[in-house]
Scaffold this motif. Sequence first.
Motif, PDB file in Angstrom:
ATOM      1  N   GLY A 222       0.834  -1.018  -0.068  1.00  0.00           N
ATOM      2  CA  GLY A 222      -0.070   0.111   0.002  1.00  0.00           C
ATOM      3  C   GLY A 222       0.718   1.331   0.089  1.00  0.00           C
ATOM      4  O   GLY A 222       1.771   1.264   0.947  1.00  0.00           O
ATOM      5  N   PHE A 223       0.721   2.096  -0.914  1.00  0.00           N
ATOM      6  CA  PHE A 223       1.438   3.281  -1.414  1.00  0.00           C
ATOM      7  C   PHE A 223       0.505   4.521  -0.707  1.00  0.00           C
ATOM      8  O   PHE A 223      -0.625   4.462  -0.897  1.00  0.00           O
ATOM      9  N   THR A 224       1.087   5.540  -0.034  1.00  0.00           N
ATOM     10  CA  THR A 224       0.393   6.732   0.368  1.00  0.00           C
ATOM     11  C   THR A 224       0.735   7.880  -0.487  1.00  0.00           C
ATOM     12  O   THR A 224      -0.246   8.526  -1.023  1.00  0.00           O
ATOM     13  N   ALA A 225       2.132   8.222  -0.527  1.00  0.00           N
ATOM     14  CA  ALA A 225       2.102   9.512  -1.588  1.00  0.00           C
ATOM     15  C   ALA A 225       1.840   9.222  -2.888  1.00  0.00           C
ATOM     16  O   ALA A 225       1.138  10.177  -3.687  1.00  0.00           O
ATOM     17  N   ASN A 226       2.080   7.760  -3.349  1.00  0.00           N
ATOM     18  CA  ASN A 226       1.490   7.650  -5.042  1.00  0.00           C
ATOM     19  C   ASN A 226      -0.056   6.884  -4.954  1.00  0.00           C
ATOM     20  O   ASN A 226      -0.612   6.852  -5.870  1.00  0.00           O
ATOM     21  N   MET A 227      -0.691   6.978  -3.682  1.00  0.00           N
ATOM     22  CA  MET A 227      -1.931   6.551  -3.695  1.00  0.00           C
ATOM     23  C   MET A 227      -2.316   5.451  -4.394  1.00  0.00           C
ATOM     24  O   MET A 227      -3.182   5.419  -5.405  1.00  0.00           O
ATOM     25  N   THR A 228      -1.889   4.185  -4.148  1.00  0.00           N
ATOM     26  CA  THR A 228      -2.158   2.925  -4.933  1.00  0.00           C
ATOM     27  C   THR A 228      -1.757   1.829  -4.228  1.00  0.00           C
ATOM     28  O   THR A 228      -1.320   1.767  -2.935  1.00  0.00           O
ATOM     29  N   VAL A 229      -2.225   0.656  -4.775  1.00  0.00           N
ATOM     30  CA  VAL A 229      -1.966  -0.640  -3.982  1.00  0.00           C
ATOM     31  C   VAL A 229      -1.382  -1.583  -5.209  1.00  0.00           C
ATOM     32  O   VAL A 229      -2.043  -1.959  -6.155  1.00  0.00           O
ATOM     33  N   LYS A 230      -0.217  -2.066  -5.020  1.00  0.00           N
ATOM     34  CA  LYS A 230       0.494  -2.833  -6.050  1.00  0.00           C
ATOM     35  C   LYS A 230       0.823  -4.385  -5.520  1.00  0.00           C
ATOM     36  O   LYS A 230       0.868  -4.612  -4.375  1.00  0.00           O
ATOM     37  N   LYS A 231       0.745  -5.280  -6.569  1.00  0.00           N
ATOM     38  CA  LYS A 231       1.068  -6.780  -6.225  1.00  0.00           C
ATOM     39  C   LYS A 231       2.352  -6.807  -6.937  1.00  0.00           C
ATOM     40  O   LYS A 231       2.618  -6.422  -8.096  1.00  0.00           O
ATOM     41  N   PHE A 232       3.044  -7.688  -6.093  1.00  0.00           N
ATOM     42  CA  PHE A 232       4.398  -8.133  -6.645  1.00  0.00           C
ATOM     43  C   PHE A 232       4.367  -9.605  -6.712  1.00  0.00           C
ATOM     44  O   PHE A 232       4.185 -10.484  -5.584  1.00  0.00           O
ATOM     45  N   VAL A 233       4.686 -10.319  -7.760  1.00  0.00           N
ATOM     46  CA  VAL A 233       4.833 -11.869  -7.902  1.00  0.00           C
ATOM     47  C   VAL A 233       6.419 -12.270  -8.154  1.00  0.00           C
ATOM     48  O   VAL A 233       6.964 -11.348  -8.714  1.00  0.00           O
TER      49      VAL A 233
END
Length: 338
Positions: free
Chosen positions: A319-330
């Motif tokens: 979860g990112f705050t400054a960039n306001m996103t949620v990313k998935k890493f595989v």
Amino acid sequence: MRSRKTAAFGVAFFATAAISFGAACAQDVNSAPNGYRVVDNWAQLPPGRAWGMAIGVDIDRDGRSVWVFDRCGAKTCTGSPLAPIQKFDASGKLVASFGAGMFNWPHGLFVDREGNVWVTDAKGEGGKGHVVVKFSPDGKVLMTLGTPGVAGTDATHFNAPSDVVVAANGDIFVADGHGDATNARIVKFTKDGKFVAAWGHKGSGPGEFDTPHGLAMDSAGRLFVADRMNNRIQIFDQNGKLLAEWKQFGRPSGIFIDKHDMIYVADSQSGEKYNKPFKQGIRIGSVKDGKVTAFIDNAGTTEMPEGVAADDEGNVFAGFTANMTVKKFVKTDRHAAN
């Protein structure tokens, strides 16, 4: 706390800390292999809904679904009609959302063994905030700790609680404080919400805190505290006894420990200004030896995440705050369709 430590414990503690950090410093602190690739836009948000500051991420008890606590598509939830608590299944489909109108500044998120969802609100305003709230999986409020909208330092008040975690026996631990003029302590309650104890205050010594930003617990029941402004993780038993201090995972904003005792630490602040030579990223290792074995630093953003979790397949969610996103890493050795 420090006055009760014996000399023998002091020697053992600092030896443990030195060994852990010394092993990390024997090589480049950013040199652990990556082994992950990023997956953008994995979550299917409702039409018109964008991510806000996604501060809290955790995995459902099914080991596959992902819970996210964001700031209502913005930097705050104050005045917003949006639900900040969202659950996504393994395919990224939104399957539940709740909590609209209840929070000011979402922060900590934890899902317990029964599937209940615990969150913290780290800002008091308008009769809300400075609380920990326990929800059932379908969004029913089961418990509230703290006094809504009122900051304090006693057994019934918090001041900017940053995170919460629940032990196997149901005991509740709250990281109370978020820097500046807030608290800097850990507060323990029974499973029924009765105050048990509190420890710590602002400082940089053993057992002291400067922004206790995240919590996690390993299979042995040890409590890991992300003592962010002090650039360390402090490890305690459940009675507040300090067991070790780790600095090899960087400047920790978020901590997650999976069922195999692998630890994932999100560092969103290291760099030229803070904690040099560490760089921002997600450091992964084992709580058994404290060795960093992987380092995710390829999010395609200028800022790395504050919130972090990993599902049973080893996929990492951030979860990112400054960039306001949620990313998935595989993992890169998995099929591209993931």
